[in-house]
Design an enzyme around this catalytic site. Structure first.
Site, mmCIF file in Angstrom:
data_model
loop_
_atom_site.group_PDB
_atom_site.id
_atom_site.type_symbol
_atom_site.label_atom_id
_atom_site.label_comp_id
_atom_site.label_asym_id
_atom_site.label_seq_id
_atom_site.Cartn_x
_atom_site.Cartn_y
_atom_site.Cartn_z
ATOM 1 N N HIS A 39 0.932 -4.046 9.240
ATOM 2 C CA HIS A 39 2.363 -3.888 9.002
ATOM 3 C C HIS A 39 3.047 -3.287 10.218
ATOM 4 O O HIS A 39 2.404 -2.621 11.039
ATOM 5 C CB HIS A 39 2.626 -2.968 7.796
ATOM 6 C CG HIS A 39 2.366 -3.599 6.474
ATOM 7 N ND1 HIS A 39 3.185 -4.560 5.936
ATOM 8 C CD2 HIS A 39 1.357 -3.412 5.574
ATOM 9 C CE1 HIS A 39 2.703 -4.931 4.751
ATOM 10 N NE2 HIS A 39 1.595 -4.260 4.521
ATOM 11 N N HIS A 51 0.831 -1.201 0.000
ATOM 12 C CA HIS A 51 0.000 0.000 0.000
ATOM 13 C C HIS A 51 0.869 1.256 0.000
ATOM 14 O O HIS A 51 0.605 2.208 -0.750
ATOM 15 C CB HIS A 51 -0.927 0.009 1.217
ATOM 16 C CG HIS A 51 -2.108 -0.894 1.089
ATOM 17 N ND1 HIS A 51 -1.997 -2.264 1.127
ATOM 18 C CD2 HIS A 51 -3.436 -0.624 0.925
ATOM 19 C CE1 HIS A 51 -3.198 -2.816 1.008
ATOM 20 N NE2 HIS A 51 -4.090 -1.847 0.871
#
Length: 413
Positions: free
Chosen positions: A204, A154
């Site tokens: 993450h 992303h």
């Protein structure tokens, strides 16, 4: 420029034959010297330690969780995800911004390959859940959670695509100092929000986000150097379709094997097919539908109502083409592989080709001249699902830039 008849394939120029030979040589060398596993042994332990060390900080950060923040960061992650961009790109083509659309498509394919390849080389874990709270609001996020962590796709994609969009707007539109400052500020804020979102959602760690941003900056700088050359080759180069077909095939092999299976290779195969479909379609129809003088959305030639008509016609059409491409390839590819003696299995699409993993996959279909050629590559049997996935997404992308614009012309849209 001279053409290579025998060594490079019919019609390929010397540099094209050389480029394909270089990629094939890299595939062989990476397999022979076990480069993926060697690299993983060097990098994975350090990244894993960093992820574990950052877990307490993530838990402290997640203490501020709130339903509104969950929804906001989940929506933000969806807006900058690959499925969103994939749905947005056909609209960009049909709105008249063909150059921007094809450049962003190829850039996304490159980002997807690079990011997923690094993920599977390193094979480093995401933050462990529990204790980290992981928010997966969509099926896409649940599949993302099955991939490895570093780098954050992303973050990488946001840097590249927002950076290229900003470059395009400032190049072809008004670009005063205020516009440049506003664009850079907006891009910076969006990248920071995406990075925060990925940590907040438990997807993450900080090292993943930093790696994604750094890789994104590197890829963006590279793309801004070569994008005009790539575009000129795609729209007017020699042997573009045959070269890109060979490159697409080799790139399927030039992908690292992860420590444990993940969906990353499936995403790469899909976008590999999309890139080929776009390139092939643009080559066939550039002077009909994709020149710089095509009508733009909101112009007198393409008002908003006509664009809405394009969307209502185009979306069902490309979905039908995707379905037909998948159905045809599920029947045709196994027949072709059996005829050529290429050993194949199927993990999903063709039940008759599913095999027991405890058995040797090379027991069947061992005869054939091409088997000797394919034995140069690492696999002993090939998952035909890769070819099926490639064909269905290539068909979809081709229809976006070729079939659907032809329908628009016929309907005066």
């Amino acid at each position: 420029m001279e053409v290579v008849a025998a060594a490079g394939g019919a019609g390929l120029t010397r540099w094209q034959a050389g480029a394909l030979s270089l990629v094939a040589g890299w595939v062989w060398a990476a397999s022979f010297y076990d480069l993926t596993r060697r690299t993983r042994r060097l990098v994975q332990p350090w990244v894993t330690r960093r992820v574990l060390a950052e877990t307490p900080a993530i838990l402290r950060f997640q203490r501020i969780h709130h339903k509104l923040l969950d929804n906001f960061f989940s929506v933000l992650s969806c807006v900058v995800s690959v499925p969103f961009y994939t749905g947005f790109l056909p609209l960009l083509f049909w709105s008249g911004h063909s150059k921007l659309a094809r450049q962003m498509t190829l850039l996304m394919a490159f980002c997807d390959y690079f990011g997923n390849a690094v993920k599977d080389i390193v094979s480093a874990p995401r933050p462990s859940s529990p204790p980290v709270r992981r928010v997966t609001a969509t099926e896409d996020e649940k599949e993302n959670a099955m991939e490895y962590g570093l780098p954050s796709s992303h973050a990488l994609n946001t840097v590249c695509l927002m950076g290229y969009l900003l470059h395009y707007v400032l190049t072809y539109g008004p670009h005063g100092s205020i516009m440049i400052a506003a664009g850079l500020s907006l891009g910076f804020v969006l990248v920071m929000l995406v990075g925060i979102a990925r940590i907040y959602l438990g997807m993450h760690s900080l090292i993943d986000v930093i790696a994604g941003i750094c890789f994104g900056i590197m890829i963006l700088a590279f793309w801004l150097t070569v994008h005009d050359h790539v575009d000129a080759f795609v729209v007017s180069g020699q042997n573009v379709s045959s070269f890109w077909a060979g490159l697409s095939l080799l790139i399927c092999f030039a992908y690292p094997k992860p420590e444990f299976p993940t969906p990353s290779f499936e995403y790469h195969t899909a976008f590999n097919g999309v890139a080929f479909g776009i390139v092939f379609g643009i080559q066939q129809t550039y002077f009909h539908f994709h020149t710089p003088d095509v009508p733009l959305i909101f112009s007198r030639q393409l008002p908003l109502l006509a664009f809405a008509g394009r969307v209502l016609v185009g979306i069902p059409t490309i979905l039908v083409v995707k379905f037909c491409g998948k159905a045809l390839s599920k029947w045709l590819l196994p027949v072709m592989c059996n005829t050529l003696g290429i050993p194949i299995v199927s993990s999903c699409y063709v039940p008759a080709l599913k095999v027991d993993n405890s058995k040797n996959k090379t027991d069947a279909k061992q005869a054939g001249y091409l088997l000797k050629v394919f034995s140069l590559f690492p696999q002993k049997a090939y998952d035909v699902d890769t070819g099926i996935r490639f064909v269905q997404y290539a068909s979809l992308a081709w229809s976006v830039v070729d079939l659907v614009p032809a329908i628009f012309t016929h309907l005066n849209l």
